[in-house]
Scaffold this active site. Structure first.
Site, PDB file in Angstrom:
ATOM      1  N   GLU A   1       0.816  -1.213   0.000  1.00 39.27           N
ATOM      2  CA  GLU A   1       0.000   0.000   0.000  1.00 39.27           C
ATOM      3  C   GLU A   1       0.848   1.261   0.000  1.00 39.27           C
ATOM      4  OE1 GLU A   1      -0.620  -2.650   1.843  1.00 39.27           O
ATOM      5  OE2 GLU A   1      -2.626  -3.282   1.247  1.00 39.27           O
TER       6      GLU A   1
ATOM      7  N   HIS B   1     -11.305  -4.751   9.993  1.00 36.13           N
ATOM      8  CA  HIS B   1     -11.819  -4.498   8.649  1.00 36.13           C
ATOM      9  C   HIS B   1     -13.033  -3.575   8.640  1.00 36.13           C
ATOM     10  CE1 HIS B   1      -9.327  -7.935   7.392  1.00 36.13           C
ATOM     11  NE2 HIS B   1      -9.542  -7.567   6.152  1.00 36.13           N
TER      12      HIS B   1
END
Ligand SMILES: Cc1ncc(C[n+]2csc(CCOP(=O)(O)OP(=O)(O)O)c2C)c(N)n1
Ligand SMILES: [Mg+2]
Lengths: 325, 327
Positions: free
Chosen positions: B60, B129
């Site tokens: 990322e 999440h």
């Protein structure tokens, strides 16, 4: 053939079948809405967790990923507690707060169940640092996927473990895909075993479909980590037979590829080997399947019958000690 | 005008941008062969090829940073970070590079990158999440932050974000990708930088954005059935906030409830509340109410997750509390 070899062989087979059948049942229960959220199955990769756990002792530490039902069972976690966790019940190993991706057992030194790719690696380094500083001779075994090797945290963790000479056993489960991205599309150097060399960490490639090969390699590497107190790396070559998660349409690989890989099914391979050596016959296999099924049925019944955590408990266990109240 | 989904609206906007401007490309984890973690980019690889629909490694920080660099170098990247949860690994690039380069270079550089990410809870995928970090990004000078709470905005915000010369962080709500609604592709996307009144009303203002918009609108309908006429303001642009619209709605209704899926501490709801206090204090007939997520890591079990998140019942109750106060 000695009885020890026979019992040992059947034990390994049973351990792999326990995982396979739990995973298959989990997929069914997902279809029924009993298990929800993310569910990542380990079908095809059972030999890795089972082989590795044989070589680790209760004093050792385990860190795993979101695809960790196999590690949890092989480590000795009660399948009822695993199933109840996936149901979201209070009797689950994480009280239903974690679900499939977040199985924990402090008693078994099983530190999850991390949902962030490569997020477990620095934790493993720290657990090993603690062991070293406390003078405890434990191995910290850290499972992660091939995709995790793309992350900075992987490289930073290898460097730190090597630099500080920490007893970490890095176990890379190379199933050739990070979600839908094939290894050669996500890694500039798909020969992952070469990566640790940059940090002076000894690495080896192992057939992850062969439970005995995994056990042997992990036993040897764990001994070295324990004796020398320095990290080791194993790349375990395996394959995921099922989709990445329950949301995956598998647009990125051919069915033919999956079928070809299924010829290396670690459970079939191993049971054939046992048969060839006269250590297993139809009756013995049926008996193992029955035992496994009974244990699984008990686990599902336990999850079904277990209560939900009262909603009033929502805010408990956010911190260990409340202050300033 | 056509009926479509939030997912398809975002995809249609990306497709249009890719067709209209050769500098535009999309990159992110599994945007190509997998079709996007939430199938937003499905089919784009086949049309635009692997040079412009680029699958990235699980890196990322590197690929978001590369998007920032590519923007500096003359491209118009759309960087998809699978979810806000994983954007934490790229936050350094966004906050330390994208947000600072314009000012730090004395106005020489601009970073026209669009960073899209899915946000929000409600899908039983547990604490790691289910984050909502709109507030963090919205606190950073140098960024512009959009949150799509409707099908139309899921489309327009992609185009507005790409057309802008600065780094734009666009939040798409994970739980809304299947939301159906009307899409008019002839709307001027520039409208997204201002808040929008989604329902006019006189009794109380319900102020929200992104993930909580459907719940807020439903609460307004429930209140209407009880004879309460709620106004619903969709903030849309979280940085800069549309102060004028916030003050105007409170001046009309004199009562405000802010609905925010973030945790209350340090929340955008807190920021909006402060701005109401600063800009409309004397217009208020009751303290501002906030409906936020309970201060716990989001649990997996459905009943616990539901209890943790803002609910229609909770919004209605907050509105009733605000209305119960005498001026
Ligand atoms: C930091 C981060 N980025 C993205 C994701 C989304 N995601 C979950 S699993 C996965 C693929 C991981 O592949 P690998 O490490 O090979 O493990 P496998 O799933 O194959 O066991 C991705 C992209 C995530 N969980 N964390
Ligand atoms: Mg993998």
């Amino acid at each position: 053939m000695s009885t020890i070899a026979r019992e040992r062989g059947r034990h390994l087979l049973r351990e792999m079948l326990r995982i396979r059948r739990l995973e298959e049942r989990s997929a069914e229960l997902y279809g029924q809405g009993k298990i929800r959220g993310f569910l990542h199955l380990y079908v095809g990769e059972e030999a890795v967790a089972v082989g590795a756990m044989q070589a680790l002792g209760p004093e050792d530490v385990v860190v795993a990923t979101y695809r960790e039902h196999g590690q949890a069972l092989a480590r000795g976690m009660d399948p009822g507690a695993v199933m109840a966790e996936m149901y979201g019940k209070v009797t689950g190993c994480s009280k239903g707060r974690g679900g499939s991706m977040h199985l924990f057992s402090h008693a078994l030194r099983f530190y999850g169940g991390s949902g962030i790719v490569a997020g477990g690696l620095p934790l493993a380094v720290g657990l090993a640092l603690a062991a070293k500083m406390l003078g405890e001779r434990r191995v910290t075994a850290c499972f992660f996927g091939d995709g995790a090797t793309d992350e900075g945290e992987f490289h930073e963790s290898l460097n730190l473990a090597a630099l500080w000479a920490l007893p970490v056993l890095f176990l890379c489960e190379n199933n050739r895909y990070a979600m839908g991205t094939a290894l050669h599309r996500h890694a500039a150097n798909p020969d992952l075993r070469q990566l640790p060399a940059a940090y002076g960490v000894v690495a080896e490639k192992v057939d992850g479909m062969d439970v005995l090969a995994v056990e042997r390699a992990v036993r040897h590497a764990a001994e070295e980590v324990r004796e020398q107190g320095t990290p080791r790396f194993l790349e375990l070559e395996t394959y995921r037979f099922r989709a990445h998660s329950m949301f995956d349409a598998e647009l990125y690989r051919d069915e033919a590829e999956v079928r070809a890989e299924q010829a290396r099914d670690p459970i079939t391979l191993f049971s054939e080997r046992l048969r060839a050596q006269g250590l297993l016959d139809d009756d013995a296999l049926a008996a193992i399947e029955r035992e496994v099924e009974e244990e699984l049925a008990r686990a599902v019944a336990f999850a079904e019958q277990s209560p939900w955590e009262p909603v009033e408990e929502l805010a408990t266990d956010v911190v260990t000690r409340e202050v300033g109240r | 005008m056509s009926t479509t989904t939030y997912r398809e609206a975002a995809r249609a906007a990306m497709r249009r941008a890719l067709e209209d401007d050769p500098r535009v490309f999309l990159m992110g984890e599994d945007v190509g062969r997998y079709g996007g973690a939430f199938a937003v980019s499905r089919g784009l690889l086949e049309v635009f090829g692997p040079e412009r629909i680029r699958d990235t490694p699980l890196s990322e920080s590197a690929f978001v940073g590369a998007g920032i660099g590519a923007a500096l170098g003359g491209m118009r990247p759309i960087v998809e970070v699978m979810t806000v949860n994983f954007s934490l690994l790229a936050m350094d690039q966004i906050v330390n590079n994208a947000a600072t380069l314009r000012h730090m270079s004395g106005g020489q550089l601009s970073v026209p990158v669009l960073i899209r990410m899915a946000t929000g809870a409600g899908k039983q995928i547990a604490a790691q999440h289910s984050h909502s970090w709109e507030n963090w990004y919205a606190s950073v000078p140098g960024l512009k932050v959009l949150a799509a709470g409707s099908v139309q905005d899921a489309h327009d915000m992609v185009l507005a974000g790409l057309a802008d010369p600065d780094p734009v962080v666009l939040f798409e709500t994970m739980a809304l990708y299947n939301l159906e609604g009307e899409l008019d592709t002839s709307v001027d996307p520039e409208g997204v930088w201002r808040a929008a009144v989604r329902r006019a009303g006189r009794d109380v203002s319900l102020i929200s954005y992104g993930s909580s918009m459907p719940k807020t609108l439903e609460a307004a309908e429930r209140l209407a059935a009880e004879g309460v006429d709620a106004e619903v303001l969709d903030l849309r642009c979280l940085r800069p906030l549309d102060d004028a619209a916030i003050v105007a709605t409170v001046e009309r209704t004199h009562r405000a409830v802010i609905v925010d899926e973030g945790w209350r501490t340090g929340s955008l709801a807190g920021e909006v509340s402060a701005r109401i206090m600063e800009g409309a204090f004397y217009a208020l007939d009751a303290p501002v109410e906030r409906v936020c997520t309970a201060e716990v890591p989001i649990p997996y079990a459905k009943h616990l997750e539901d209890a943790a998140l803002p609910s229609v019942d909770g919004i209605v109750a907050a509105a009733r509390r605000a209305l119960a106060r005498e001026p």
